[in-house]
Design a protein around this motif. Sequence first.
Motif, PDB file in Angstrom:
ATOM      1  N   GLU A  26       0.841  -1.205   0.000  1.00  0.00           N
ATOM      2  CA  GLU A  26       0.000   0.000   0.000  1.00  0.00           C
ATOM      3  C   GLU A  26       0.877   1.256   0.000  1.00  0.00           C
ATOM      4  O   GLU A  26       1.897   1.312   0.686  1.00  0.00           O
ATOM      5  CB  GLU A  26      -0.942  -0.004   1.204  1.00  0.00           C
ATOM      6  CG  GLU A  26      -1.994  -1.095   1.133  1.00  0.00           C
ATOM      7  CD  GLU A  26      -3.172  -0.833   2.059  1.00  0.00           C
ATOM      8  OE1 GLU A  26      -3.060   0.065   2.916  1.00  0.00           O
ATOM      9  OE2 GLU A  26      -4.185  -1.526   1.915  1.00  0.00           O
ATOM     10  N   VAL A  27       0.442   2.228  -0.771  1.00  0.00           N
ATOM     11  CA  VAL A  27       1.156   3.500  -0.869  1.00  0.00           C
ATOM     12  C   VAL A  27       0.140   4.632  -0.698  1.00  0.00           C
ATOM     13  O   VAL A  27      -1.053   4.459  -0.967  1.00  0.00           O
ATOM     14  CB  VAL A  27       1.881   3.643  -2.226  1.00  0.00           C
ATOM     15  CG1 VAL A  27       3.039   2.676  -2.334  1.00  0.00           C
ATOM     16  CG2 VAL A  27       0.900   3.456  -3.376  1.00  0.00           C
ATOM     17  N   ARG A  51       7.988   0.506 -11.433  1.00  0.00           N
ATOM     18  CA  ARG A  51       9.046   0.675 -10.432  1.00  0.00           C
ATOM     19  C   ARG A  51       9.674   2.067 -10.529  1.00  0.00           C
ATOM     20  O   ARG A  51      10.037   2.670  -9.511  1.00  0.00           O
ATOM     21  CB  ARG A  51      10.111  -0.407 -10.601  1.00  0.00           C
ATOM     22  CG  ARG A  51       9.627  -1.810 -10.221  1.00  0.00           C
ATOM     23  CD  ARG A  51      10.751  -2.844 -10.252  1.00  0.00           C
ATOM     24  NE  ARG A  51      10.257  -4.155  -9.899  1.00  0.00           N
ATOM     25  CZ  ARG A  51      10.066  -4.577  -8.650  1.00  0.00           C
ATOM     26  NH1 ARG A  51      10.345  -3.764  -7.631  1.00  0.00           N
ATOM     27  NH2 ARG A  51       9.619  -5.795  -8.404  1.00  0.00           N
ATOM     28  N   LEU A  52       9.808   2.570 -11.747  1.00  0.00           N
ATOM     29  CA  LEU A  52      10.366   3.915 -11.940  1.00  0.00           C
ATOM     30  C   LEU A  52       9.468   4.962 -11.293  1.00  0.00           C
ATOM     31  O   LEU A  52       9.948   5.880 -10.604  1.00  0.00           O
ATOM     32  CB  LEU A  52      10.501   4.187 -13.442  1.00  0.00           C
ATOM     33  CG  LEU A  52      11.149   5.509 -13.857  1.00  0.00           C
ATOM     34  CD1 LEU A  52      12.640   5.489 -13.553  1.00  0.00           C
ATOM     35  CD2 LEU A  52      10.927   5.766 -15.351  1.00  0.00           C
ATOM     36  N   LEU A  53       8.161   4.845 -11.476  1.00  0.00           N
ATOM     37  CA  LEU A  53       7.224   5.811 -10.903  1.00  0.00           C
ATOM     38  C   LEU A  53       7.175   5.702  -9.377  1.00  0.00           C
ATOM     39  O   LEU A  53       7.035   6.706  -8.678  1.00  0.00           O
ATOM     40  CB  LEU A  53       5.836   5.595 -11.502  1.00  0.00           C
ATOM     41  CG  LEU A  53       5.731   5.960 -12.993  1.00  0.00           C
ATOM     42  CD1 LEU A  53       4.428   5.436 -13.582  1.00  0.00           C
ATOM     43  CD2 LEU A  53       5.839   7.459 -13.196  1.00  0.00           C
ATOM     44  N   VAL A  54       7.298   4.499  -8.851  1.00  0.00           N
ATOM     45  CA  VAL A  54       7.363   4.315  -7.392  1.00  0.00           C
ATOM     46  C   VAL A  54       8.596   5.013  -6.841  1.00  0.00           C
ATOM     47  O   VAL A  54       8.542   5.702  -5.808  1.00  0.00           O
ATOM     48  CB  VAL A  54       7.370   2.815  -7.035  1.00  0.00           C
ATOM     49  CG1 VAL A  54       7.727   2.609  -5.564  1.00  0.00           C
ATOM     50  CG2 VAL A  54       6.010   2.183  -7.325  1.00  0.00           C
ATOM     51  N   ALA A  55       9.729   4.842  -7.520  1.00  0.00           N
ATOM     52  CA  ALA A  55      10.972   5.491  -7.068  1.00  0.00           C
ATOM     53  C   ALA A  55      10.850   7.004  -7.114  1.00  0.00           C
ATOM     54  O   ALA A  55      11.382   7.712  -6.254  1.00  0.00           O
ATOM     55  CB  ALA A  55      12.135   5.026  -7.951  1.00  0.00           C
ATOM     56  N   TRP A  56      10.137   7.520  -8.108  1.00  0.00           N
ATOM     57  CA  TRP A  56       9.977   8.971  -8.286  1.00  0.00           C
ATOM     58  C   TRP A  56       9.074   9.590  -7.225  1.00  0.00           C
ATOM     59  O   TRP A  56       9.417  10.607  -6.615  1.00  0.00           O
ATOM     60  CB  TRP A  56       9.408   9.216  -9.679  1.00  0.00           C
ATOM     61  CG  TRP A  56       9.079  10.636 -10.020  1.00  0.00           C
ATOM     62  CD1 TRP A  56       9.827  11.745  -9.756  1.00  0.00           C
ATOM     63  CD2 TRP A  56       7.913  11.097 -10.715  1.00  0.00           C
ATOM     64  NE1 TRP A  56       9.196  12.874 -10.250  1.00  0.00           N
ATOM     65  CE2 TRP A  56       8.026  12.500 -10.842  1.00  0.00           C
ATOM     66  CE3 TRP A  56       6.785  10.460 -11.250  1.00  0.00           C
ATOM     67  CZ2 TRP A  56       7.052  13.267 -11.473  1.00  0.00           C
ATOM     68  CZ3 TRP A  56       5.839  11.218 -11.889  1.00  0.00           C
ATOM     69  CH2 TRP A  56       5.960  12.608 -11.999  1.00  0.00           C
ATOM     70  N   TRP A  58       7.398   7.947  -4.335  1.00  0.00           N
ATOM     71  CA  TRP A  58       7.362   7.489  -2.940  1.00  0.00           C
ATOM     72  C   TRP A  58       8.714   7.099  -2.349  1.00  0.00           C
ATOM     73  O   TRP A  58       8.877   7.152  -1.139  1.00  0.00           O
ATOM     74  CB  TRP A  58       6.408   6.299  -2.817  1.00  0.00           C
ATOM     75  CG  TRP A  58       4.990   6.647  -3.137  1.00  0.00           C
ATOM     76  CD1 TRP A  58       4.180   7.512  -2.457  1.00  0.00           C
ATOM     77  CD2 TRP A  58       4.213   6.152  -4.235  1.00  0.00           C
ATOM     78  NE1 TRP A  58       2.942   7.582  -3.058  1.00  0.00           N
ATOM     79  CE2 TRP A  58       2.924   6.756  -4.145  1.00  0.00           C
ATOM     80  CE3 TRP A  58       4.438   5.252  -5.270  1.00  0.00           C
ATOM     81  CZ2 TRP A  58       1.911   6.488  -5.065  1.00  0.00           C
ATOM     82  CZ3 TRP A  58       3.434   4.988  -6.184  1.00  0.00           C
ATOM     83  CH2 TRP A  58       2.184   5.601  -6.070  1.00  0.00           C
ATOM     84  N   ALA A  59       9.681   6.714  -3.179  1.00  0.00           N
ATOM     85  CA  ALA A  59      10.936   6.203  -2.615  1.00  0.00           C
ATOM     86  C   ALA A  59      11.953   7.297  -2.329  1.00  0.00           C
ATOM     87  O   ALA A  59      12.994   7.028  -1.723  1.00  0.00           O
ATOM     88  CB  ALA A  59      11.539   5.158  -3.555  1.00  0.00           C
ATOM     89  N   GLY A  60      11.685   8.525  -2.774  1.00  0.00           N
ATOM     90  CA  GLY A  60      12.592   9.628  -2.471  1.00  0.00           C
ATOM     91  C   GLY A  60      13.866   9.623  -3.278  1.00  0.00           C
ATOM     92  O   GLY A  60      14.834  10.296  -2.908  1.00  0.00           O
ATOM     93  N   PHE A 209      17.810  14.653 -12.843  1.00  0.00           N
ATOM     94  CA  PHE A 209      16.645  13.829 -13.125  1.00  0.00           C
ATOM     95  C   PHE A 209      16.897  12.349 -12.874  1.00  0.00           C
ATOM     96  O   PHE A 209      18.014  11.845 -13.054  1.00  0.00           O
ATOM     97  CB  PHE A 209      16.221  13.993 -14.590  1.00  0.00           C
ATOM     98  CG  PHE A 209      15.491  15.275 -14.882  1.00  0.00           C
ATOM     99  CD1 PHE A 209      14.114  15.351 -14.773  1.00  0.00           C
ATOM    100  CD2 PHE A 209      16.185  16.412 -15.274  1.00  0.00           C
ATOM    101  CE1 PHE A 209      13.438  16.530 -15.043  1.00  0.00           C
ATOM    102  CE2 PHE A 209      15.515  17.598 -15.546  1.00  0.00           C
ATOM    103  CZ  PHE A 209      14.137  17.651 -15.432  1.00  0.00           C
ATOM    104  N   LEU A 210      15.827  11.681 -12.489  1.00  0.00           N
ATOM    105  CA  LEU A 210      15.743  10.228 -12.570  1.00  0.00           C
ATOM    106  C   LEU A 210      15.287   9.933 -13.996  1.00  0.00           C
ATOM    107  O   LEU A 210      14.229  10.395 -14.420  1.00  0.00           O
ATOM    108  CB  LEU A 210      14.719   9.717 -11.559  1.00  0.00           C
ATOM    109  CG  LEU A 210      14.357   8.238 -11.597  1.00  0.00           C
ATOM    110  CD1 LEU A 210      15.551   7.379 -11.212  1.00  0.00           C
ATOM    111  CD2 LEU A 210      13.192   7.960 -10.648  1.00  0.00           C
ATOM    112  N   VAL A 211      16.082   9.198 -14.767  1.00  0.00           N
ATOM    113  CA  VAL A 211      15.828   9.029 -16.201  1.00  0.00           C
ATOM    114  C   VAL A 211      15.343   7.631 -16.513  1.00  0.00           C
ATOM    115  O   VAL A 211      15.887   6.637 -16.016  1.00  0.00           O
ATOM    116  CB  VAL A 211      17.109   9.337 -17.018  1.00  0.00           C
ATOM    117  CG1 VAL A 211      16.839   9.188 -18.509  1.00  0.00           C
ATOM    118  CG2 VAL A 211      17.608  10.752 -16.714  1.00  0.00           C
ATOM    119  N   GLY A 212      14.291   7.551 -17.333  1.00  0.00           N
ATOM    120  CA  GLY A 212      13.771   6.268 -17.783  1.00  0.00           C
ATOM    121  C   GLY A 212      13.457   6.320 -19.267  1.00  0.00           C
ATOM    122  O   GLY A 212      13.232   7.393 -19.831  1.00  0.00           O
ATOM    123  N   THR A 213      13.448   5.156 -19.900  1.00  0.00           N
ATOM    124  CA  THR A 213      13.158   5.054 -21.333  1.00  0.00           C
ATOM    125  C   THR A 213      11.801   4.398 -21.543  1.00  0.00           C
ATOM    126  O   THR A 213      11.480   3.401 -20.897  1.00  0.00           O
ATOM    127  CB  THR A 213      14.247   4.231 -22.046  1.00  0.00           C
ATOM    128  OG1 THR A 213      15.509   4.851 -21.839  1.00  0.00           O
ATOM    129  CG2 THR A 213      13.970   4.142 -23.535  1.00  0.00           C
TER     130      THR A 213
END
Length: 252
Positions: A26-27, A51-56, A58-60, A209-213
């Motif tokens: 739960e988030v 996982r990328l969106l979770v890191a962005w 909620w994970a700080g 930035f946290l970068v994702g493709t």
Amino acid sequence: MSAATTATLAAIFGGAFRDPQAAQREVPVRPGGPFTPADNPSHAFSEDHARLLVAWIWAGVSKNLMLTGPTGSGKSSMVEVFAARTGWPLFRVACHGRMEFQELVGAWRMSSLPGGGQEWKWADGPLLAAMKFGGILLLDEGNFLHPAVIGGLNTILDGAPLLVPETGEMVTPHPDFRVAFTANAVAHDSDAANYRGIQRQSIALLDRFLVGTVDYLPSLEESKILHAKCRHLAGPFIQLLVEVAGDVREAF
């Protein structure tokens, strides 16, 4: 996060997480409001994107997210659907080469008074609104922006407050303020020739930035989405559409 409730990752991302324990985690989510976009129930998240969106959020890991990938791969819609399912306010900006930093901040506008007459009033731009509401500023195709505009964003990307010279207001970013930046050919490599007008981005910007493709979905996933969105179309016709789309991309 104020006035938050919770939801499972499965409720937000569907079946993206293969681990049942992770899916039931739960988030905190928000109740939604006038700036929360509408959901697209047929949108499919991959586990990597989830996982990328979770890191962005909620994970700080970082408050700034950059999504790169080809046109039409779903970079912006991924952020919109995520905001819709978590209740976050979203302020989307279609970037272009002539945009100035002031357009993001705001402007004085003439407004009508109840008893007649007019007066000048300050109107916040999308950047100030996102900073105050604690929402997501989505800079769509952000590498069309002139480097001078990007330079004005650098301190904000670092979490610093913004002084508005026109009003004298010092705006401290809300703890939930986030920036999402979508871009094509961000490395300005051979793909850059396909996107006229994009600007080369500096290492100083990319480091913030946290970068994702985001790439095109596998054909099976695309077929599932088309089945969900276009229930009146026969399965063989949908398969043909997906094959033609794949051929066009490969030829391009």
